[in-house]
Design an enzyme around this catalytic site. Structure first.
Site, short mmCIF file in Angstrom:
data_model
loop_
_atom_site.label_atom_id
_atom_site.label_comp_id
_atom_site.label_asym_id
_atom_site.label_seq_id
_atom_site.Cartn_x
_atom_site.Cartn_y
_atom_site.Cartn_z
N ASP A 1 8.28 -2.02 0.75
CA ASP A 1 7.52 -3.37 0.54
C ASP A 1 6.27 -3.04 1.31
OD1 ASP A 1 9.71 -4.69 -0.69
OD2 ASP A 1 9.63 -6.01 1.49
N HIS B 1 10.88 -5.06 3.79
CA HIS B 1 11.34 -3.96 3.27
C HIS B 1 10.45 -2.83 3.09
CE1 HIS B 1 13.37 -7.35 0.66
NE2 HIS B 1 14.18 -6.78 0.83
#
Ligand code: XUL
Ligand code: CO
Length: 438
Positions: A106, A103
């Site tokens: 992240d 993501h």
């Protein structure tokens, strides 16, 4: 020598074969071993999930961090993100996987403002580019985290506030730019908060239309930047919302057809999401595959005794065999792969546990691949299934298939021939056969 985050692991995890006593070796996954024309690596296309493996700290509903990750130590957010990415690529190469998934949030920390978040993402995409080039590890898919920030509490594209819809669009635009810049082969949409808690405050029709509108914008944007990767929807019935719009594969496919999106998307089936939807993993894979829409897999498992998304590593050979049967029958996952959307337990506190977990998952799927391949080669199940449907090949069955008969002709047929003769489904025999192969 750059700092090592996994000093106890010296080189790539070796293949030592069945019977090895080395817990840090593969028993079944032998990257370059050919299985029916393709190598194991080509069949399985394993990916590491950045969020679980690099970002998780063991936090659960009842307590804070339990793992102590050296890569999380730097206090400056960008230094921390870079240390985490160094550790990530060391992990990928030592494990011997070709892909990872992330993501946006992240790999890069959120900034003070939206523009600050975009800047951070740009910095980290540049950093990832360097590490991908150095190691040869590739991006299987990227996605945007549209569920973590409190602003998305009532949904992202399905939010009642158009301003939030705009924010979600702006965030996905940047996540797609990042995925394109890193050569990502797919882009995933998991509708984390795209659902509702109660119909008392929800216009369901409006929200579903907004979700579709958002996807159409994504398709248009991909075209405008030349992103050729596959779009994937990842269904899940609930959690975090009570009811998610992409409940399961059948629901997502119907949605895509209703809103004229079907040509632009495939499905990313997650094992634990399947079981939360009261389906088996292989059911979801089969429904997607039957529609020509099985694009990728989030490989994990739930726990029969726990009713939530435990995201454990896959270890059940029965399940991996049934999954690989579906994948082999459709000739592989194309640009998709097997992404370990899974985390180690809260008590598995050491970095080396990440190796044990992935080795177990990779061996479980490699073994499933070998068993499924033999079952297919021997036509062990398919010959039984072919025979079970053989009545459609001739006589009245062939006429039904050719569209030559309707209800009136079929009534005449029954009046002439009488009642059909029943045949056993032989399920117990087939279960025994499957166990024999495993
Ligand atoms: C959550 C889940 C996500 C998606 C990506 O259940 O599976 O991690 O895979 O957003
Ligand atoms: Co997932």
């Amino acid at each position: 020598m750059p700092k090592s985050y996994f000093p106890e692991i010296k080189g790539p995890i070796p293949f030592e074969g069945k019977g090895s006593k080395n817990p840090l070796a593969f028993r079944y996954y032998n990257k370059d071993q050919k299985v029916g024309g393709k190598t194991m690596a080509e069949h399985l296309r394993f990916a590491v999930a950045y969020w679980h493996t690099m970002m998780a700290d063991g936090t659960d509903m009842f307590g804070g961090a339990s793992y102590d990750r050296a890569w999380h130590a730097p206090s400056d957010p960008i230094d921390r993100a870079k240390a985490t990415m160094d550790a990530a690529f060391e992990f990928f190469t030592k494990l011997g996987v070709d892909y990872y998934c992330f993501h946006d949030r992240d790999i890069a920390p959120a900034g003070e403002s939206f523009a600050g978040s975009c800047k951070n993402l740009e910095i980290m995409v540049d950093y990832a580019k360097g590490l991908q080039k150095q190691t040869g590890v590739k991006l299987l898919w990227g996605t945007a985290n549209l569920f973590g920030h409190r602003i998305f509490t009532a949904g992202a594209s399905t939010n009642p506030d158009a301003h939030v819809f705009a924010l979600a669009a702006a965030q996905v635009k940047n996540a797609m730019d990042a995925t394109l810049a890193l050569g990502g082969e797919n882009y995933v949409f998991w509708g984390g908060r795209e659902g509702y808690e109660s119909l008392l405050n929800t216009d369901l029709k409006h929200e579903q239309e907004q979700l579709a509108r958002f996807f159409h914008m994504a398709v248009d944007y991909a075209k405008s930047i030349g992103f050729k990767g596959q779009f994937l929807i990842e269904p899940k019935p609930c959690e975090p919302t009570k009811h998610q719009y992409d409940t399961d594969t059948a629901t997502a496919l119907a949605f895509l057809r209703q809103f004229d999106l079907i040509d632009h998307f495939k499905i990313n089936v997650e094992a634990n999401h399947a079981t939360l939807a009261k389906h088996t993993f292989e059911h979801e894979l089969t429904v997607a595959s039957a529609a020509g829409k099985l694009g990728s897999v989030d490989a994990n498992r739930g726990d029969l005794l726990l009713g939530w998304d435990t995201d454990q590593f896959p270890t059940d050979i029965y399940s991996t065999t049934l999954a690989m049967l579906v994948i082999l029958k459709q000739n592989g996952l194309g640009s998709g792969g097997l992404n370990f959307d899974a985390h180690v337990r809260r008590s598995s506190i050491d970095p080396v546990d990440l190796f044990h977990a992935h080795i177990g998952g990779m061996d479980a799927f490699a073994r499933g691949l070998l068993v499924a391949h033999r079952i297919i080669e021997d036509k062990a199940l398919s010959s039984f299934i072919d025979e079970r449907y053989v009545s459609y090949k001739s006589g009245i069955g062939a006429k039904i298939m050719a569209g030559q008969v309707g209800f009136a002709e079929l009534e005449k047929y029954i009046l002439e021939k009488g009642m059909p003769v029943m045949r056993s489904g032989r399920l117990e025999m087939l279960e025994n056969l499957l166990n024999d192969y495993i």
